[in-house]
Design a protein around this motif. Structure first.
Motif, PDB file in Angstrom:
ATOM      1  N   ILE A   1     155.267  81.669  11.907  1.00 28.72           N
ATOM      2  CA  ILE A   1     156.339  81.598  12.960  1.00 28.72           C
ATOM      3  C   ILE A   1     155.626  81.222  14.299  1.00 28.72           C
ATOM      4  N   VAL A   2     156.089  80.351  15.125  1.00 33.18           N
ATOM      5  CA  VAL A   2     155.655  79.935  16.236  1.00 33.18           C
ATOM      6  C   VAL A   2     156.719  80.304  17.488  1.00 33.18           C
ATOM      7  N   GLN A   3     156.434  80.546  18.616  1.00 33.63           N
ATOM      8  CA  GLN A   3     157.373  80.634  19.624  1.00 33.63           C
ATOM      9  C   GLN A   3     156.617  80.056  20.926  1.00 33.63           C
ATOM     10  N   LYS A   4     157.466  79.070  21.479  1.00 34.78           N
ATOM     11  CA  LYS A   4     156.808  78.348  22.874  1.00 34.78           C
ATOM     12  C   LYS A   4     157.986  78.211  23.848  1.00 34.78           C
ATOM     13  N   GLN A   5     157.482  77.869  24.858  1.00 34.30           N
ATOM     14  CA  GLN A   5     158.259  77.879  25.886  1.00 34.30           C
ATOM     15  C   GLN A   5     157.897  76.552  26.984  1.00 34.30           C
ATOM     16  N   TRP A   6     158.912  75.742  27.623  1.00 34.52           N
ATOM     17  CA  TRP A   6     158.390  74.661  28.390  1.00 34.52           C
ATOM     18  C   TRP A   6     159.431  74.672  29.781  1.00 34.52           C
ATOM     19  N   LEU A   7     158.835  74.230  30.595  1.00 32.10           N
ATOM     20  CA  LEU A   7     159.503  74.161  31.813  1.00 32.10           C
ATOM     21  C   LEU A   7     159.747  72.534  31.958  1.00 32.10           C
ATOM     22  N   LEU A   8     161.144  72.389  31.785  1.00 40.48           N
ATOM     23  CA  LEU A   8     161.669  71.013  31.911  1.00 40.48           C
ATOM     24  C   LEU A   8     161.558  70.162  33.321  1.00 40.48           C
ATOM     25  N   ASP A   9     160.790  70.213  33.922  1.00 48.27           N
ATOM     26  CA  ASP A   9     160.490  69.660  35.232  1.00 48.27           C
ATOM     27  C   ASP A   9     160.537  68.086  35.116  1.00 48.27           C
ATOM     28  N   ASP A  10     160.358  67.555  36.474  1.00 44.72           N
ATOM     29  CA  ASP A  10     160.071  66.139  36.449  1.00 44.72           C
ATOM     30  C   ASP A  10     159.004  65.599  35.581  1.00 44.72           C
ATOM     31  N   SER A  11     157.836  66.217  35.692  1.00 47.18           N
ATOM     32  CA  SER A  11     156.352  65.965  34.949  1.00 47.18           C
ATOM     33  C   SER A  11     156.654  66.108  33.653  1.00 47.18           C
ATOM     34  N   PHE A  12     157.531  66.949  33.180  1.00 43.67           N
ATOM     35  CA  PHE A  12     157.837  66.920  31.538  1.00 43.67           C
ATOM     36  C   PHE A  12     158.346  65.638  31.348  1.00 43.67           C
ATOM     37  N   TRP A  13     159.574  65.491  31.813  1.00 43.57           N
ATOM     38  CA  TRP A  13     160.378  64.283  31.577  1.00 43.57           C
ATOM     39  C   TRP A  13     159.558  62.857  31.708  1.00 43.57           C
ATOM     40  N   GLN A  14     158.819  62.758  32.642  1.00 45.76           N
ATOM     41  CA  GLN A  14     158.017  61.762  32.780  1.00 45.76           C
ATOM     42  C   GLN A  14     156.902  61.516  31.618  1.00 45.76           C
ATOM     43  N   GLY A  15     156.646  62.363  31.068  1.00 45.42           N
ATOM     44  CA  GLY A  15     155.408  62.409  29.924  1.00 45.42           C
ATOM     45  C   GLY A  15     155.946  61.506  28.830  1.00 45.42           C
ATOM     46  N   PRO A  16     154.929  61.170  27.972  1.00 48.03           N
ATOM     47  CA  PRO A  16     155.373  60.379  26.823  1.00 48.03           C
ATOM     48  C   PRO A  16     156.080  61.017  25.721  1.00 48.03           C
ATOM     49  N   ALA A  17     156.898  60.235  24.895  1.00 51.13           N
ATOM     50  CA  ALA A  17     157.715  60.637  23.685  1.00 51.13           C
ATOM     51  C   ALA A  17     156.550  61.071  22.853  1.00 51.13           C
ATOM     52  N   ARG A  18     156.811  62.324  22.290  1.00 52.37           N
ATOM     53  CA  ARG A  18     156.114  63.197  21.590  1.00 52.37           C
ATOM     54  C   ARG A  18     156.544  64.268  20.813  1.00 52.37           C
ATOM     55  N   VAL A  19     155.893  64.702  19.764  1.00 55.43           N
ATOM     56  CA  VAL A  19     156.249  65.866  19.041  1.00 55.43           C
ATOM     57  C   VAL A  19     155.834  67.186  19.774  1.00 55.43           C
ATOM     58  N   LEU A  20     156.781  68.239  20.218  1.00 53.35           N
ATOM     59  CA  LEU A  20     156.279  69.345  20.945  1.00 53.35           C
ATOM     60  C   LEU A  20     155.944  70.419  19.814  1.00 53.35           C
TER      61      LEU A  20
ATOM     62  N   ALA B   1     170.063  75.122  40.722  1.00 50.86           N
ATOM     63  CA  ALA B   1     169.409  73.925  41.130  1.00 50.86           C
ATOM     64  C   ALA B   1     168.225  74.042  40.449  1.00 50.86           C
ATOM     65  N   GLY B   2     167.062  73.066  40.177  1.00 57.39           N
ATOM     66  CA  GLY B   2     165.957  73.273  39.519  1.00 57.39           C
ATOM     67  C   GLY B   2     165.919  73.134  38.088  1.00 57.39           C
ATOM     68  N   PRO B   3     164.663  72.681  37.589  1.00 53.59           N
ATOM     69  CA  PRO B   3     164.516  72.473  36.141  1.00 53.59           C
ATOM     70  C   PRO B   3     164.897  73.870  35.164  1.00 53.59           C
ATOM     71  N   ALA B   4     165.515  73.411  34.055  1.00 57.25           N
ATOM     72  CA  ALA B   4     165.686  74.202  32.892  1.00 57.25           C
ATOM     73  C   ALA B   4     164.333  74.731  32.393  1.00 57.25           C
ATOM     74  N   GLN B   5     164.386  75.788  31.779  1.00 55.30           N
ATOM     75  CA  GLN B   5     163.399  76.401  30.833  1.00 55.30           C
ATOM     76  C   GLN B   5     163.990  76.617  29.382  1.00 55.30           C
ATOM     77  N   LEU B   6     163.112  76.094  28.467  1.00 55.53           N
ATOM     78  CA  LEU B   6     163.469  76.009  27.046  1.00 55.53           C
ATOM     79  C   LEU B   6     162.534  76.942  26.358  1.00 55.53           C
ATOM     80  N   SER B   7     163.068  77.762  25.462  1.00 56.31           N
ATOM     81  CA  SER B   7     162.285  78.602  24.510  1.00 56.31           C
ATOM     82  C   SER B   7     162.679  78.257  23.156  1.00 56.31           C
ATOM     83  N   VAL B   8     161.929  78.076  22.384  1.00 58.99           N
ATOM     84  CA  VAL B   8     162.010  77.928  20.795  1.00 58.99           C
ATOM     85  C   VAL B   8     161.220  78.829  20.011  1.00 58.99           C
ATOM     86  N   ARG B   9     161.921  79.185  18.955  1.00 60.16           N
ATOM     87  CA  ARG B   9     161.160  80.117  17.837  1.00 60.16           C
ATOM     88  C   ARG B   9     161.406  79.332  16.522  1.00 60.16           C
ATOM     89  N   MET B  10     160.335  78.886  15.948  1.00 58.81           N
ATOM     90  CA  MET B  10     160.390  78.067  14.674  1.00 58.81           C
ATOM     91  C   MET B  10     159.825  78.807  13.542  1.00 58.81           C
TER      92      MET B  10
END
Length: 283
Positions: A258-277, A242-251
Motif C-alpha cells: 500500500i502506498v500513500q502520496k500527496q501532490w500540490l496541484l500548483d502551476d508547476s505541477f500542471w505545466q509538467g509533462p504527461a506522466r504516471v504519478l 483561492a490557490g492550488p488544490a492538494q491531492l492525497s491518494v492511498r493505493m
C-alpha cells in the motif's frame, strides 16, 4: 480444476463489485473551500494508476484509472481548474442498468470541458439525460454538487455551499428513490457510518484520509474493506477558495505494498509533462 474455476467465476459474478463511498464538505465545514473523498471498492482483479493527462483538446487533468480487469477506465479525477469528480455505481439497480461501458463518459467530459460546478449544472441535461445510472460527487473551489442519474434519462442535482454530503450505492433523493430495486446492507451501513463521522467539523484533508481507513464494521461493511470486495484506493482532495488544490491518494493494488502520496496541484505541477504519478517508476 475446471469445477473450481467455474465455482470461482460464479462467486465473482454474485458479488456486487461496484460499492464505493463518496463524501465531501464545503464552506466552514471544510475550513473554507471544499473537501472531496472517495473510497473505491472493487474485486482485486486488476491494477490502478494515477496519471496526469494533457489531452489534445480541453483541460489537463489527473485521473485515477483502473488499468485492466473487467471494468477499466476513469474512476476519479481533478482538472487544472480545481474541478474534481468522483463516482459510485448505482448497484441498487439491476446490473444491466448500471454496469455498462459508457457509465463514466460524463466524468471525462466534465474534466476536459468544465471550469466549475456552475458549468456542470448548465450542461446537466445534455450530459446526464443520456448517461447510464450512476452517482457523482463533484467539488470546485466553493461548493459541492451531488448528481444521481436514474433510469430513462432522469437525474437530480443537489448543490451544497455549506455543510457536508455523502453517498454510497443507492438512491437518496425522493425523486429517484423508486429506482432502488434492492439496497445492499453494505451500502446502508457505509452511508450511516460516514454520516456519523461527518457530524462535527470543521474537517481537514488529514481527517478525510483517516476516515477513509475506518474498519469499524468489519471486512465487508466498513469504509476500508478487505472481505469479498476490497477497497483498492482512496482519493481525497482539498480545494481552497483561492490557490492550488492538494491531492492525497492511498493505493492498494493487489499483491503490492500500500502506498500513500500527496501532490500540490500548483502551476508547476500542471505545466509538467504527461506522466504516471502512481505507481512510481523504479527507473
Amino acid at each position: 480444476m475446471r469445477i473450481r474455476l467455474i465455482a470461482l467465476f460464479s462467486l465473482m459474478l454474485s458479488v456486487p463489485a461496484g460499492a464505493c463511498t463518496l463524501w465531501g464538505a464545503a464552506g466552514m465545514a471544510a475550513g473554507g473551500g471544499t473537501l472531496l473523498a472517495k473510497n473505491r471498492d472493487w474485486r482485486p482483479d486488476h491494477v490502478q494508476s494515477i496519471r496526469l493527462i494533457h489531452p489534445k483538446r480541453g483541460a489537463s487533468y489527473v485521473g485515477l484509472f483502473a488499468d485492466n480487469g473487467i471494468a477499466p477506465g476513469l474512476k476519479a479525477g481533478v482538472n487544472e481548474y480545481g474541478l474534481s469528480v468522483v463516482s459510485a455505481s448505482a448497484s441498487s439497480l439491476a446490473r444491466q442498468y448500471w454496469d455498462s461501458p459508457d457509465v463514466h463518459g460524463a466524468m471525462l467530459l466534465i474534466l476536459r470541458e468544465d471550469h466549475s460546478i456552475d458549468d456542470v449544472v448548465v450542461k446537466a441535461t445534455q450530459r446526464f439525460s443520456h448517461s447510464s445510472p450512476m452517482f457523482l460527487l463533484i467539488s470546485d473551489h466553493q461548493k459541492l454538487l451531488e448528481v444521481e442519474v436514474g433510469k430513462d434519462g432522469r437525474y437530480t442535482l443537489q448543490k451544497q455551499k455549506e455543510g457536508v454530503l455523502a453517498h454510497t450505492n443507492h438512491y437518496l433523493s425522493d425523486e429517484l428513490a423508486a429506482c432502488n430495486q434492492k439496497i445492499g446492507k453494505s451500502s446502508r451501513v457505509r452511508l450511516e457510518r460516514i454520516r456519523t463521522m461527518l457530524a462535527g467539523g470543521p474537517y481537514s484533508l488529514s481527517d478525510f484520509a483517516a476516515y477513509s481507513q475506518d474498519q469499524q464494521a468489519g471486512p465487508d461493511l466498513s469504509l476500508w474493506r478487505s472481505g469479498k470486495v476490497h477497497t483498492l484506493s482512496s482519493w481525497q482532495i482539498a480545494t481552497p477558495v483561492a490557490g492550488p488544490a492538494q491531492l492525497s491518494v492511498r493505493m492498494a493494488n493487489p499483491e503490492q505494498a500500500i502506498v500513500q502520496k500527496q501532490w500540490l496541484l500548483d502551476d508547476s505541477f500542471w505545466q509538467g509533462p504527461a506522466r504516471v504519478l502512481l505507481p512510481e517508476s523504479s527507473e
